[in-house]
Each structure stands twice: as structure tokens, then as C-alpha cells.
Design a protein around this motif. Structure first.
Motif, short mmCIF file in Angstrom:
data_model
loop_
_atom_site.label_atom_id
_atom_site.label_comp_id
_atom_site.label_asym_id
_atom_site.label_seq_id
_atom_site.Cartn_x
_atom_site.Cartn_y
_atom_site.Cartn_z
N ALA A 66 27.13 19.22 -54.14
CA ALA A 66 27.23 20.27 -55.15
C ALA A 66 26.59 19.88 -56.48
O ALA A 66 26.33 20.74 -57.32
CB ALA A 66 28.70 20.62 -55.38
N ARG A 67 26.31 18.58 -56.66
CA ARG A 67 25.86 18.11 -57.96
C ARG A 67 24.51 17.39 -57.95
O ARG A 67 23.91 17.20 -59.00
CB ARG A 67 26.91 17.15 -58.55
CG ARG A 67 28.27 17.75 -58.75
CD ARG A 67 29.21 16.75 -59.42
NE ARG A 67 29.49 15.61 -58.56
CZ ARG A 67 29.15 14.35 -58.86
NH1 ARG A 67 28.51 14.08 -59.99
NH2 ARG A 67 29.45 13.34 -58.04
N PHE A 68 24.06 16.97 -56.78
CA PHE A 68 22.83 16.19 -56.68
C PHE A 68 21.73 17.04 -56.05
O PHE A 68 22.00 17.83 -55.14
CB PHE A 68 23.04 14.95 -55.81
CG PHE A 68 23.89 13.86 -56.42
CD1 PHE A 68 24.80 14.11 -57.42
CD2 PHE A 68 23.76 12.55 -55.97
CE1 PHE A 68 25.58 13.11 -57.97
CE2 PHE A 68 24.54 11.54 -56.51
CZ PHE A 68 25.45 11.82 -57.51
N THR A 69 20.51 16.85 -56.53
CA THR A 69 19.35 17.54 -55.95
C THR A 69 18.22 16.55 -55.77
O THR A 69 17.84 15.86 -56.72
CB THR A 69 18.88 18.69 -56.84
OG1 THR A 69 19.95 19.60 -57.07
CG2 THR A 69 17.73 19.43 -56.18
N ILE A 70 17.68 16.49 -54.56
CA ILE A 70 16.56 15.60 -54.27
C ILE A 70 15.29 16.43 -54.21
O ILE A 70 15.29 17.57 -53.74
CB ILE A 70 16.80 14.83 -52.95
CG1 ILE A 70 15.81 13.68 -52.80
CG2 ILE A 70 16.75 15.76 -51.74
CD1 ILE A 70 16.17 12.71 -51.69
N SER A 71 14.21 15.86 -54.71
CA SER A 71 12.93 16.57 -54.72
C SER A 71 11.80 15.55 -54.71
O SER A 71 12.02 14.36 -54.90
CB SER A 71 12.82 17.48 -55.95
OG SER A 71 12.87 16.71 -57.14
N THR A 72 10.59 16.05 -54.47
CA THR A 72 9.43 15.16 -54.45
C THR A 72 8.31 15.72 -55.30
O THR A 72 8.17 16.94 -55.46
CB THR A 72 8.89 14.95 -53.02
OG1 THR A 72 8.40 16.21 -52.53
CG2 THR A 72 9.95 14.43 -52.10
N ASP A 73 7.50 14.81 -55.83
CA ASP A 73 6.21 15.16 -56.44
C ASP A 73 5.17 14.44 -55.59
O ASP A 73 4.96 13.23 -55.74
CB ASP A 73 6.17 14.70 -57.89
CG ASP A 73 4.88 15.09 -58.59
OD1 ASP A 73 3.84 15.21 -57.91
OD2 ASP A 73 4.89 15.26 -59.82
N ASN A 74 4.55 15.17 -54.69
CA ASN A 74 3.66 14.53 -53.73
C ASN A 74 2.44 13.92 -54.41
O ASN A 74 1.92 12.90 -53.97
CB ASN A 74 3.21 15.55 -52.68
CG ASN A 74 4.38 16.06 -51.88
OD1 ASN A 74 5.36 15.36 -51.71
ND2 ASN A 74 4.29 17.29 -51.41
N ALA A 75 1.97 14.55 -55.46
CA ALA A 75 0.80 14.02 -56.16
C ALA A 75 1.09 12.65 -56.78
O ALA A 75 0.19 11.82 -56.93
CB ALA A 75 0.36 14.99 -57.23
N LYS A 76 2.34 12.42 -57.11
CA LYS A 76 2.73 11.16 -57.73
C LYS A 76 3.42 10.21 -56.76
O LYS A 76 3.85 9.13 -57.15
CB LYS A 76 3.66 11.42 -58.92
CG LYS A 76 3.02 12.19 -60.06
CD LYS A 76 4.00 12.38 -61.20
CE LYS A 76 3.36 13.13 -62.36
NZ LYS A 76 4.30 13.34 -63.49
N ASN A 77 3.56 10.62 -55.49
CA ASN A 77 4.30 9.80 -54.51
C ASN A 77 5.65 9.38 -55.06
O ASN A 77 6.06 8.21 -54.95
CB ASN A 77 3.49 8.56 -54.12
CG ASN A 77 2.48 8.85 -53.04
OD1 ASN A 77 2.27 10.01 -52.66
ND2 ASN A 77 1.82 7.83 -52.54
N THR A 78 6.33 10.32 -55.63
CA THR A 78 7.60 10.03 -56.28
C THR A 78 8.68 10.97 -55.77
O THR A 78 8.43 12.17 -55.60
CB THR A 78 7.46 10.16 -57.81
OG1 THR A 78 6.49 9.21 -58.27
CG2 THR A 78 8.78 9.88 -58.52
#
Length: 123
Positions: A66-78
Motif C-alpha cells: 500500500a505504500r511502496f512503488t517500484i518503477s524503472t527508467d530504462n534509459a538510465k538502467n535504474t
């Protein structure tokens, strides 16, 4: 050389937010899943979230979804982990790690690990 470098930890007041980053290098980002784990003193290392670049799936432990969100920035490999509404259960060293293709909630199978970033919550 494979490297995972976490950043973004720190001291935050209860109820506040942090965004942790995991910068990956040295491998083909699309062939891996990146997991986030945390370990408090005297406790086991627990899997809290994961994102797979292979099939786009995400995983959250019930205690944080309910409180955490995971995401990616593929251009930055992060990979990022947004943590909201920090509470006294959250202080720990947070680690990111890589595993082939698909997520797993257990540390076994993750091959490469970052050095960790400390999250501290003040009340």
C-alpha cells in the motif's frame, strides 16, 4: 563488471517519503529482474518488491504494497523504490539485487547485490 549501486536512503520523519535508486551496469538490463530487500538489525533479509524487465511483472510483499512503488527508467538502467508514509517498521538497510529474468521474493537466486542504503525513521 556487474554493479548495482543503491542511493537515496537517509533519516526521515515518520510519515515522510523517500525514493531509493538502484543503478545497474555491466549486464543486459532486459534479461534481469531487480528486487529490493531490506534487513533490520538482528533480522533476516526480506524481499519487499521486485520488477521484471522480461515480462513486466511486479511484486510487492503484503506488508508494503500500500505504500511502496517500484518503477524503472530504462534509459538510465535504474530501478526506483518510492516509499511513502514511513513508519517505525521501515528502518533497515535496503538492498537491490539482480536475478535472471523473473522475480522471486526470496534472496536465494539473486546473483548480484548492491552495498545497501540505510533508511532511518525518526518519531
Amino acid at each position: 563488471e556487474v554493479q548495482l549501486v543503491e542511493s537515496g536512503g537517509g533519516l526521515v520523519e515518520a510519515g515522510g517519503s523517500l525514493r531509493l535508486s538502484c543503478a545497474a551496469s555491466g549486464f543486459t538490463f532486459d534479461e534481469y529482474a531487480i528486487g529490493w530487500f531490506r534487513q533490520a538489525p538482528g533480522k533476516e533479509r526480506d524481499g519487499i518488491s521486485c520488477i521484471s524487465r522480461s515480462d513486466g511483472t511486479t511484486y510487492y510483499d503484503d506488508s508494503v504494497k500500500a505504500r511502496f512503488t517500484i518503477s524503472t527508467d530504462n534509459a538510465k538502467n535504474t530501478v526506483y523504490l518510492q516509499i511513502n508514509s514511513l513508519n517505525p517498521e521501515d528502518p533497515a538497510v535496503y538492498y537491490c539485487a539482480s536475478i535472471n529474468y523473473f522475480c522471486s521474493s526470496h534472496p536465494t537466486g539473486y546473483r548480484y547485490w548492491g552495498q545497501g542504503t540505510q533508511v532511518t525513521v525518526s518519531s
